[in-house]
Write a protein that holds these residues in place. Structure first.
Motif, mmCIF file in Angstrom:
data_model
loop_
_atom_site.group_PDB
_atom_site.id
_atom_site.type_symbol
_atom_site.label_atom_id
_atom_site.label_comp_id
_atom_site.label_asym_id
_atom_site.label_seq_id
_atom_site.Cartn_x
_atom_site.Cartn_y
_atom_site.Cartn_z
ATOM 1 N N LEU A 95 0.814 -1.218 0.000
ATOM 2 C CA LEU A 95 0.000 0.000 0.000
ATOM 3 C C LEU A 95 0.849 1.270 0.000
ATOM 4 C CD1 LEU A 95 -2.779 -1.044 2.517
ATOM 5 C CD2 LEU A 95 -2.948 -0.909 0.033
ATOM 6 N N MET A 96 2.019 1.181 0.622
ATOM 7 C CA MET A 96 2.864 2.380 0.728
ATOM 8 C C MET A 96 3.576 2.716 -0.578
ATOM 9 S SD MET A 96 2.506 3.775 3.630
ATOM 10 C CE MET A 96 3.890 4.877 3.673
ATOM 11 N N ILE A 97 3.918 1.722 -1.384
ATOM 12 C CA ILE A 97 4.628 1.995 -2.636
ATOM 13 C C ILE A 97 3.804 2.895 -3.551
ATOM 14 C CG2 ILE A 97 5.505 0.916 -4.754
ATOM 15 C CD1 ILE A 97 6.485 -1.399 -2.964
ATOM 16 N N PRO A 98 2.529 2.572 -3.831
ATOM 17 C CA PRO A 98 1.743 3.494 -4.661
ATOM 18 C C PRO A 98 1.492 4.841 -3.974
ATOM 19 C CG PRO A 98 0.651 1.366 -4.538
ATOM 20 C CD PRO A 98 1.801 1.330 -3.599
ATOM 21 N N ALA A 99 1.314 4.819 -2.644
ATOM 22 C CA ALA A 99 1.085 6.071 -1.919
ATOM 23 C C ALA A 99 2.314 6.974 -2.005
ATOM 24 C CB ALA A 99 0.726 5.785 -0.463
ATOM 25 N N LEU A 100 3.505 6.399 -1.870
ATOM 26 C CA LEU A 100 4.728 7.193 -1.988
ATOM 27 C C LEU A 100 4.928 7.711 -3.407
ATOM 28 C CD1 LEU A 100 7.206 5.190 0.264
ATOM 29 C CD2 LEU A 100 6.265 7.459 0.694
ATOM 30 N N LEU A 101 4.585 6.889 -4.394
ATOM 31 C CA LEU A 101 4.664 7.363 -5.779
ATOM 32 C C LEU A 101 3.707 8.521 -6.013
ATOM 33 C CD1 LEU A 101 5.011 4.119 -7.893
ATOM 34 C CD2 LEU A 101 6.689 5.923 -7.591
ATOM 35 N N TRP A 102 2.507 8.431 -5.447
ATOM 36 C CA TRP A 102 1.549 9.529 -5.601
ATOM 37 C C TRP A 102 2.049 10.778 -4.884
ATOM 38 C CZ3 TRP A 102 -2.159 10.924 -8.641
ATOM 39 C CH2 TRP A 102 -3.007 11.944 -8.267
ATOM 40 N N TYR A 103 2.633 10.590 -3.700
ATOM 41 C CA TYR A 103 3.169 11.716 -2.935
ATOM 42 C C TYR A 103 4.336 12.370 -3.680
ATOM 43 C CZ TYR A 103 5.307 14.271 0.929
ATOM 44 O OH TYR A 103 5.847 15.244 1.718
ATOM 45 N N LYS A 104 5.167 11.569 -4.311
ATOM 46 C CA LYS A 104 6.333 12.071 -5.039
ATOM 47 C C LYS A 104 6.059 12.229 -6.534
ATOM 48 C CE LYS A 104 9.503 12.270 -1.819
ATOM 49 N NZ LYS A 104 10.221 13.492 -1.517
ATOM 50 N N ARG A 105 4.804 12.376 -6.920
ATOM 51 C CA ARG A 105 4.454 12.426 -8.344
ATOM 52 C C ARG A 105 5.087 13.601 -9.070
ATOM 53 N NH1 ARG A 105 0.292 14.156 -5.408
ATOM 54 N NH2 ARG A 105 -0.746 16.097 -5.985
ATOM 55 N N ILE A 106 5.290 14.730 -8.402
ATOM 56 C CA ILE A 106 5.936 15.882 -9.034
ATOM 57 C C ILE A 106 7.364 15.501 -9.442
ATOM 58 C CG2 ILE A 106 6.665 18.276 -8.700
ATOM 59 C CD1 ILE A 106 3.699 18.123 -8.635
ATOM 60 N N TRP A 107 8.066 14.817 -8.552
ATOM 61 C CA TRP A 107 9.429 14.368 -8.840
ATOM 62 C C TRP A 107 9.435 13.378 -9.991
ATOM 63 C CZ3 TRP A 107 11.748 9.462 -7.827
ATOM 64 C CH2 TRP A 107 13.130 9.443 -7.939
ATOM 65 N N VAL A 108 8.456 12.449 -9.983
ATOM 66 C CA VAL A 108 8.366 11.458 -11.060
ATOM 67 C C VAL A 108 8.074 12.149 -12.388
ATOM 68 C CG1 VAL A 108 7.036 9.489 -11.913
ATOM 69 C CG2 VAL A 108 7.709 9.577 -9.512
ATOM 70 N N ILE A 109 7.201 13.150 -12.367
ATOM 71 C CA ILE A 109 6.865 13.881 -13.592
ATOM 72 C C ILE A 109 8.081 14.635 -14.115
ATOM 73 C CG2 ILE A 109 5.503 15.820 -14.478
ATOM 74 C CD1 ILE A 109 3.215 14.799 -12.665
ATOM 75 N N LEU A 169 7.669 -8.759 -7.654
ATOM 76 C CA LEU A 169 8.914 -9.062 -6.939
ATOM 77 C C LEU A 169 8.748 -8.905 -5.433
ATOM 78 C CD1 LEU A 169 11.616 -7.467 -9.250
ATOM 79 C CD2 LEU A 169 11.236 -9.893 -8.808
ATOM 80 N N TRP A 170 8.010 -7.863 -5.015
ATOM 81 C CA TRP A 170 7.733 -7.628 -3.591
ATOM 82 C C TRP A 170 6.987 -8.829 -3.016
ATOM 83 C CZ3 TRP A 170 9.402 -4.316 -0.069
ATOM 84 C CH2 TRP A 170 8.658 -4.080 1.067
ATOM 85 N N ARG A 171 5.975 -9.310 -3.761
ATOM 86 C CA ARG A 171 5.186 -10.460 -3.314
ATOM 87 C C ARG A 171 6.048 -11.719 -3.235
ATOM 88 N NH1 ARG A 171 -0.370 -12.079 -2.429
ATOM 89 N NH2 ARG A 171 -0.168 -14.295 -2.145
ATOM 90 N N MET A 172 6.852 -11.957 -4.256
ATOM 91 C CA MET A 172 7.689 -13.165 -4.286
ATOM 92 C C MET A 172 8.707 -13.160 -3.148
ATOM 93 S SD MET A 172 8.176 -13.542 -8.389
ATOM 94 C CE MET A 172 9.599 -14.576 -8.237
ATOM 95 N N MET A 173 9.249 -12.005 -2.825
ATOM 96 C CA MET A 173 10.209 -11.924 -1.726
ATOM 97 C C MET A 173 9.551 -12.339 -0.411
ATOM 98 S SD MET A 173 12.388 -8.644 -0.374
ATOM 99 C CE MET A 173 10.955 -7.744 0.162
ATOM 100 N N PHE A 174 8.340 -11.857 -0.168
ATOM 101 C CA PHE A 174 7.667 -12.209 1.071
ATOM 102 C C PHE A 174 7.183 -13.651 1.064
ATOM 103 C CE2 PHE A 174 7.879 -7.741 1.801
ATOM 104 C CZ PHE A 174 7.973 -7.647 3.181
ATOM 105 N N GLU A 175 6.781 -14.178 -0.093
ATOM 106 C CA GLU A 175 6.405 -15.587 -0.156
ATOM 107 C C GLU A 175 7.595 -16.478 0.176
ATOM 108 O OE1 GLU A 175 4.751 -16.356 -3.986
ATOM 109 O OE2 GLU A 175 2.808 -15.492 -3.456
ATOM 110 N N MET A 176 8.778 -16.108 -0.308
ATOM 111 C CA MET A 176 9.978 -16.885 -0.014
ATOM 112 C C MET A 176 10.286 -16.849 1.488
ATOM 113 S SD MET A 176 13.972 -16.441 -0.376
ATOM 114 C CE MET A 176 13.696 -14.906 0.359
ATOM 115 N N LEU A 177 10.195 -15.682 2.091
ATOM 116 C CA LEU A 177 10.475 -15.569 3.523
ATOM 117 C C LEU A 177 9.459 -16.343 4.350
ATOM 118 C CD1 LEU A 177 11.457 -11.801 3.720
ATOM 119 C CD2 LEU A 177 12.947 -13.755 4.139
ATOM 120 N N ILE A 178 8.185 -16.254 3.989
ATOM 121 C CA ILE A 178 7.152 -16.983 4.721
ATOM 122 C C ILE A 178 7.353 -18.488 4.556
ATOM 123 C CG2 ILE A 178 4.674 -17.485 4.765
ATOM 124 C CD1 ILE A 178 4.248 -14.459 4.221
#
Length: 92
Positions: free
Chosen positions: A24-38, A69-78
């Motif tokens: 949830l934080m990855i898209p929220a941070l991208l939205w917060y930093k959208r000016i930088w991304v633009i 990749l984020w999902r696969m990393m956590f699946e491996m750890l679990i």
């Protein structure tokens, strides 16, 4: 007492919580930093002339790829911690 001697693990619920928090934080941070991304996208478009639709498609592919990749990393750890719990259960 098992918690204090590390005979019982709390890692799986904690990992699942961190996964959802990060997912949830990855898209929220991208939205917060959208000016930088633009700004970066604008500089990229001036340097390498590409169409806006191609840039959006590239961004979507990267976003989906990183989420997978984020999902696969956590699946491996679990899976790793479940394997440890199973081996502890077998050892008795």
């Amino acid at each position: 007492m098992e918690f204090l001697t590390f005979n019982s693990f709390i890692s799986i619920p904690v990992l699942i919580a961190f996964y959802y928090l990060g997912a949830l934080m990855i898209p929220a941070l991208l939205w917060y930093k959208r000016i930088w991304v633009i700004k970066i996208a604008d500089a990229l478009m001036r340097t390498f002339p590409i169409s806006t639709s191609r840039l959006v498609l590239s961004f979507m592919v990267l976003f989906i790829g990183f989420e997978i990749l984020w999902r696969m990393m956590f699946e491996m750890l679990i899976g790793y911690f479940k394997m440890i719990e199973y081996l502890h259960h077998l050892a008795g």
